[in-house]
Write a protein that holds these residues in place. Structure first.
Motif, PDB file in Angstrom:
ATOM      1  N   GLN A  26      16.960  45.237 -18.267  1.00  8.59           N
ATOM      2  CA  GLN A  26      16.703  46.081 -19.420  1.00  8.59           C
ATOM      3  C   GLN A  26      16.112  45.310 -20.588  1.00  8.59           C
ATOM      4  O   GLN A  26      15.408  45.873 -21.422  1.00  8.59           O
ATOM      5  N   ASP A  27      16.402  44.012 -20.669  1.00  8.33           N
ATOM      6  CA  ASP A  27      15.905  43.219 -21.797  1.00  8.33           C
ATOM      7  C   ASP A  27      14.490  42.706 -21.577  1.00  8.33           C
ATOM      8  O   ASP A  27      13.911  42.085 -22.471  1.00  8.33           O
ATOM      9  N   GLY A  28      13.933  42.925 -20.394  1.00  9.44           N
ATOM     10  CA  GLY A  28      12.576  42.471 -20.129  1.00  9.44           C
ATOM     11  C   GLY A  28      12.453  40.968 -20.056  1.00  9.44           C
ATOM     12  O   GLY A  28      11.404  40.405 -20.389  1.00  9.44           O
ATOM     13  N   LEU A  29      13.509  40.287 -19.641  1.00  8.14           N
ATOM     14  CA  LEU A  29      13.512  38.830 -19.561  1.00  8.14           C
ATOM     15  C   LEU A  29      13.639  38.386 -18.103  1.00  8.14           C
ATOM     16  O   LEU A  29      14.236  39.078 -17.286  1.00  8.14           O
ATOM     17  N   PRO A  30      13.105  37.214 -17.769  1.00  8.60           N
ATOM     18  CA  PRO A  30      13.221  36.710 -16.395  1.00  8.60           C
ATOM     19  C   PRO A  30      14.618  36.177 -16.115  1.00  8.60           C
ATOM     20  O   PRO A  30      15.347  35.805 -17.034  1.00  8.60           O
ATOM     21  N   ASP A  31      14.974  36.137 -14.853  1.00  7.08           N
ATOM     22  CA  ASP A  31      16.265  35.580 -14.460  1.00  7.08           C
ATOM     23  C   ASP A  31      16.151  34.069 -14.280  1.00  7.08           C
ATOM     24  O   ASP A  31      15.119  33.562 -13.825  1.00  7.08           O
ATOM     25  N   GLY A  32      17.194  33.354 -14.632  1.00  6.86           N
ATOM     26  CA  GLY A  32      17.274  31.933 -14.338  1.00  6.86           C
ATOM     27  C   GLY A  32      17.889  31.749 -12.968  1.00  6.86           C
ATOM     28  O   GLY A  32      18.981  32.247 -12.711  1.00  6.86           O
ATOM     29  N   ARG A  33      17.196  31.055 -12.054  1.00  9.19           N
ATOM     30  CA  ARG A  33      17.682  30.852 -10.696  1.00  9.19           C
ATOM     31  C   ARG A  33      17.460  29.396 -10.287  1.00  9.19           C
ATOM     32  O   ARG A  33      16.836  28.620 -11.025  1.00  9.19           O
ATOM     33  N   LEU A  34      17.938  29.054  -9.097  1.00 10.37           N
ATOM     34  CA  LEU A  34      17.795  27.690  -8.587  1.00 10.37           C
ATOM     35  C   LEU A  34      16.943  27.633  -7.322  1.00 10.37           C
ATOM     36  O   LEU A  34      17.109  26.742  -6.497  1.00 10.37           O
ATOM     37  N   ASP A  35      16.015  28.569  -7.171  1.00 15.97           N
ATOM     38  CA  ASP A  35      15.068  28.497  -6.066  1.00 15.97           C
ATOM     39  C   ASP A  35      14.060  27.386  -6.341  1.00 15.97           C
ATOM     40  O   ASP A  35      13.965  26.864  -7.463  1.00 15.97           O
ATOM     41  N   ILE A  39      13.101  25.607 -10.049  1.00 17.25           N
ATOM     42  CA  ILE A  39      13.490  24.224 -10.314  1.00 17.25           C
ATOM     43  C   ILE A  39      12.277  23.416 -10.791  1.00 17.25           C
ATOM     44  O   ILE A  39      12.340  22.684 -11.785  1.00 17.25           O
ATOM     45  N   LYS A  40      11.165  23.557 -10.098  1.00 19.82           N
ATOM     46  CA  LYS A  40       9.966  22.781 -10.439  1.00 19.82           C
ATOM     47  C   LYS A  40       9.406  23.214 -11.795  1.00 19.82           C
ATOM     48  O   LYS A  40       8.962  22.377 -12.594  1.00 19.82           O
ATOM     49  N   MET A  41       9.429  24.521 -12.065  1.00 16.97           N
ATOM     50  CA  MET A  41       8.939  25.009 -13.342  1.00 16.97           C
ATOM     51  C   MET A  41       9.810  24.504 -14.490  1.00 16.97           C
ATOM     52  O   MET A  41       9.308  24.065 -15.532  1.00 16.97           O
ATOM     53  N   ALA A  42      11.128  24.551 -14.298  1.00 20.83           N
ATOM     54  CA  ALA A  42      12.038  24.092 -15.334  1.00 20.83           C
ATOM     55  C   ALA A  42      11.844  22.606 -15.622  1.00 20.83           C
ATOM     56  O   ALA A  42      11.870  22.168 -16.773  1.00 20.83           O
TER      57      ALA A  42
END
Length: 204
Positions: A26-35, A39-42
């Motif tokens: 609902q907030d229009g934000l992406p989820d933080g995950r560990l795929d 990981i590479k983007m972070a």
């Protein structure tokens, strides 16, 4: 990095890299995950923000699977998620970053004995067991959970503890004591009364 739905931090990483994040929730934000891709983007976003070319210790902030965190002490099986990213995938992404020279060592955070053992197995399979260096879990006079099974596991696998919340969110500083309360409105438990409720001055 770690599981966090509708994450402003993840959105900020996309902004740092100048890319458009996927819209979730609902907030229009992406989820933080560990795929692998997350990981590479972070890592790339951290390198740019830090203005460096290598990170000495790259920590997984918390697991992608459900675990009790932020003062929760009991495991609730009903909260287990079936879409959790496998530790093997996260570890493989870390190995690629090591091989590219972007990180040197891997750190865990908010992990359990099960998670540490699975990380050790994954890193051994990938040939990077010696790169698993540390764990950052809550530890204080009020929270001694590390001293049990987790201590044994980390000792066996030579994984060092980097404690967080050593003052139990500020409770052990004495500033919340009724007799001489010096905590301002901006102090953590006053600003966020739901934070680590187990050790909140309202209930501790």
């Amino acid at each position: 990095s770690g599981y966090m739905p509708n994450s402003r931090l993840t959105a900020a990483r996309y902004e740092t890299l100048g890319t458009t994040p996927p819209v979730n929730g609902q907030d229009g934000l992406p989820d933080g995950r560990l795929d692998s891709s997350s990981i590479k983007m972070a890592c790339e976003a951290s390198i740019r923000r830090l203005k460096t070319d290598r990170i000495d210790l790259y920590q997984v902030h918390w697991p992608d699977r459900y675990v009790p965190v932020f003062g929760q002490t009991l495991y609730d099986a009903s909260r287990k998620r079936e879409d959790s990213v496998a530790i093997e995938e996260t570890a493989a992404a870390m190995r690629e970053l090591i091989e590219e020279g972007k990180i040197r060592y891997i750190g865990l955070s908010n992990e359990t004995p099960l998670g540490v053992c699975q990380w050790v197995q994954a890193c051994e399979k990938l040939g990077i067991r010696d790169k698993l260096a540390s764990i950052q879990n809550s530890y204080s006079l009020l929270d001694r959970r590390f001293d049990g099974d987790l201590n044994e596991v980390c000792d066996e696998y030579n994984i060092g503890l980097l404690p967080w919340s050593v003052l139990a969110g500020g409770l052990l500083s004495g500033k919340y004591r009724p007799a001489h309360n010096t905590a301002t409105e901006s102090c953590r438990f006053n600003k966020h009364p739901e934070y680590m409720s187990r050790w909140s001055p309202a209930s501790a």
